[in-house]
Design an enzyme around this catalytic site. Sequence first.
Site, mmCIF file in Angstrom:
data_model
loop_
_atom_site.group_PDB
_atom_site.id
_atom_site.type_symbol
_atom_site.label_atom_id
_atom_site.label_comp_id
_atom_site.label_asym_id
_atom_site.label_seq_id
_atom_site.Cartn_x
_atom_site.Cartn_y
_atom_site.Cartn_z
ATOM 1 N N ARG A 1 0.843 -1.194 0.000
ATOM 2 C CA ARG A 1 0.000 0.000 0.000
ATOM 3 C C ARG A 1 0.884 1.251 0.000
ATOM 4 O O ARG A 1 0.601 2.227 -0.654
ATOM 5 C CB ARG A 1 -0.955 0.033 1.206
ATOM 6 N N TYR B 1 -16.638 17.157 -14.798
ATOM 7 C CA TYR B 1 -16.976 15.740 -14.876
ATOM 8 C C TYR B 1 -18.077 15.435 -13.844
ATOM 9 O O TYR B 1 -17.978 15.859 -12.688
ATOM 10 C CB TYR B 1 -15.721 14.919 -14.608
ATOM 11 N N ASP C 1 -7.550 18.942 -13.624
ATOM 12 C CA ASP C 1 -7.867 17.622 -14.153
ATOM 13 C C ASP C 1 -7.502 17.658 -15.641
ATOM 14 O O ASP C 1 -8.149 18.337 -16.432
ATOM 15 C CB ASP C 1 -9.366 17.335 -13.944
HETATM 16 C C1 LIG Z 1 -13.509 9.628 -16.099
HETATM 17 C C2 LIG Z 1 -13.116 10.908 -15.503
HETATM 18 C C3 LIG Z 1 -12.882 11.020 -14.125
HETATM 19 C C4 LIG Z 1 -13.094 9.871 -13.163
HETATM 20 O O1 LIG Z 1 -12.248 8.799 -13.426
HETATM 21 P P1 LIG Z 1 -12.597 7.245 -13.142
HETATM 22 O O2 LIG Z 1 -11.372 6.569 -13.623
HETATM 23 O O3 LIG Z 1 -13.839 6.911 -13.898
HETATM 24 O O4 LIG Z 1 -12.806 7.109 -11.669
HETATM 25 C C5 LIG Z 1 -12.485 12.255 -13.634
HETATM 26 N N1 LIG Z 1 -12.331 13.321 -14.459
HETATM 27 C C6 LIG Z 1 -12.550 13.243 -15.783
HETATM 28 C C7 LIG Z 1 -12.366 14.448 -16.630
HETATM 29 C C8 LIG Z 1 -12.948 12.043 -16.349
HETATM 30 O O5 LIG Z 1 -13.179 11.984 -17.661
#
Ligand SMILES: *Cc1c(COP(=O)(O)O)cnc(C)c1O
Length: 379
Positions: free
Chosen positions: A46, A98, A170
């Site tokens: 972990r 998202y 992001d």
């Molecule tokens: C898919 C996505 C997420 C979340 O990711 P997961 O792998 O589905 O948990 C977060 N931000 C964006 C922009 C995404 O496209």
Amino acid sequence: MGFRTDAIQKGVYADKTFNSVTTPVYMSTTYFFDGIGQPPRYDYSRSGNPTRAALEENLAALENGAGASYQCTGMAAVTTALFLFKPGDHIITGREIYGGTYRLFSAVFAQRGIEFSFVDMTKPEDIRAAVKKNTRGIWIETPSNPQLRLTDIAAVVSIAREHGILTLADNTFMSPYFQRPLDLGVDFVVHSTTKYINGHSDVVGGCVISRTAENAKTIAEITNNIGTPGSPFDAFLVLRGVKTLPFRMKAHQENALAIAEFLASHPRVKNVSYPGLPSHPQHELAKQQMSGFGGMLSFRLDLDKIDPNKFVTSLDVLLLAESLGGVESLICQPWSMTHLSMPEEARRAADIDESMFRISAGLEDPEDLIADLKQALEA
Ligand SMILES: *Cc1c(COP(=O)(O)O)cnc(C)c1O
């Protein structure tokens, strides 16, 4: 080294026992000590794992960060980053983010004392106006999902720095191949590696990459404390996927542009949003802060001329599915699919309605994708 060389080599050649050319999958959960006070390099999986570490070194290099922490999902990456904040802190983010991130912020963290403002991130003046005494973070998602609207990253960083606020981006939609927020002064980059970084629609995962070594250490500690790291086998698969990221991104972009141009010319389509089209309201900003335009686009059907369900069920090559960034082309209706986790008012406020569709352009022959869209639009 260049991006392509880093994608193939970084973190990979660490096996000095057998000189493996690919990174072995170390499934061991624990590692033996040589004696008291003589811990091995990794002691418990972990906290650290050689396969995961190889991927982390690779991802940190591609984003030009000081360190990365690989996570079991993209949402785990968002959660880990949110643990940088504490009750009483205020975070500014977009109205159009998202859906899962919106739900995590509004249904989980807002209930635990973190305050959020959802603003129009295309307007730096709105972001500035939302800053309060307790603002500690600005969460950027650019281009936005599903409308591909841009946030001026450098402008946000400059507002944040005036007030000692952390910035987090992001970067899932562009991948480090087309956009590197850390180079523009952002403190943390988050990815759902489920999308372009892995690229083959077969591993759910995420990561947090930090610009400074100190922040990377903090994120690694949070990851260990809350227990969100990704599995060694998943890390192995993502490390295999990331090696072709530059080539895939170029091909995704080529197909997205071809589709965007086709849709823009079709009488049953109202408008197309793709940052690579000169008609995109922020095309200039796109050219400035990104080195490409990516593989995602959205468009609105003219509902007076076409039934949306007839359209999607007539498609043969594109699949009606959530997610993005894989080799196969996917289409979705954000209203009823990816963004259903946002309440109706929030979806309307973000201009998401029943006429809007989002495409993740895959790597098929562009002629096949366009022919498929054409026959479905005219079905
Ligand atoms: C898919 C996505 C997420 C979340 O990711 P997961 O792998 O589905 O948990 C977060 N931000 C964006 C922009 C995404 O496209």
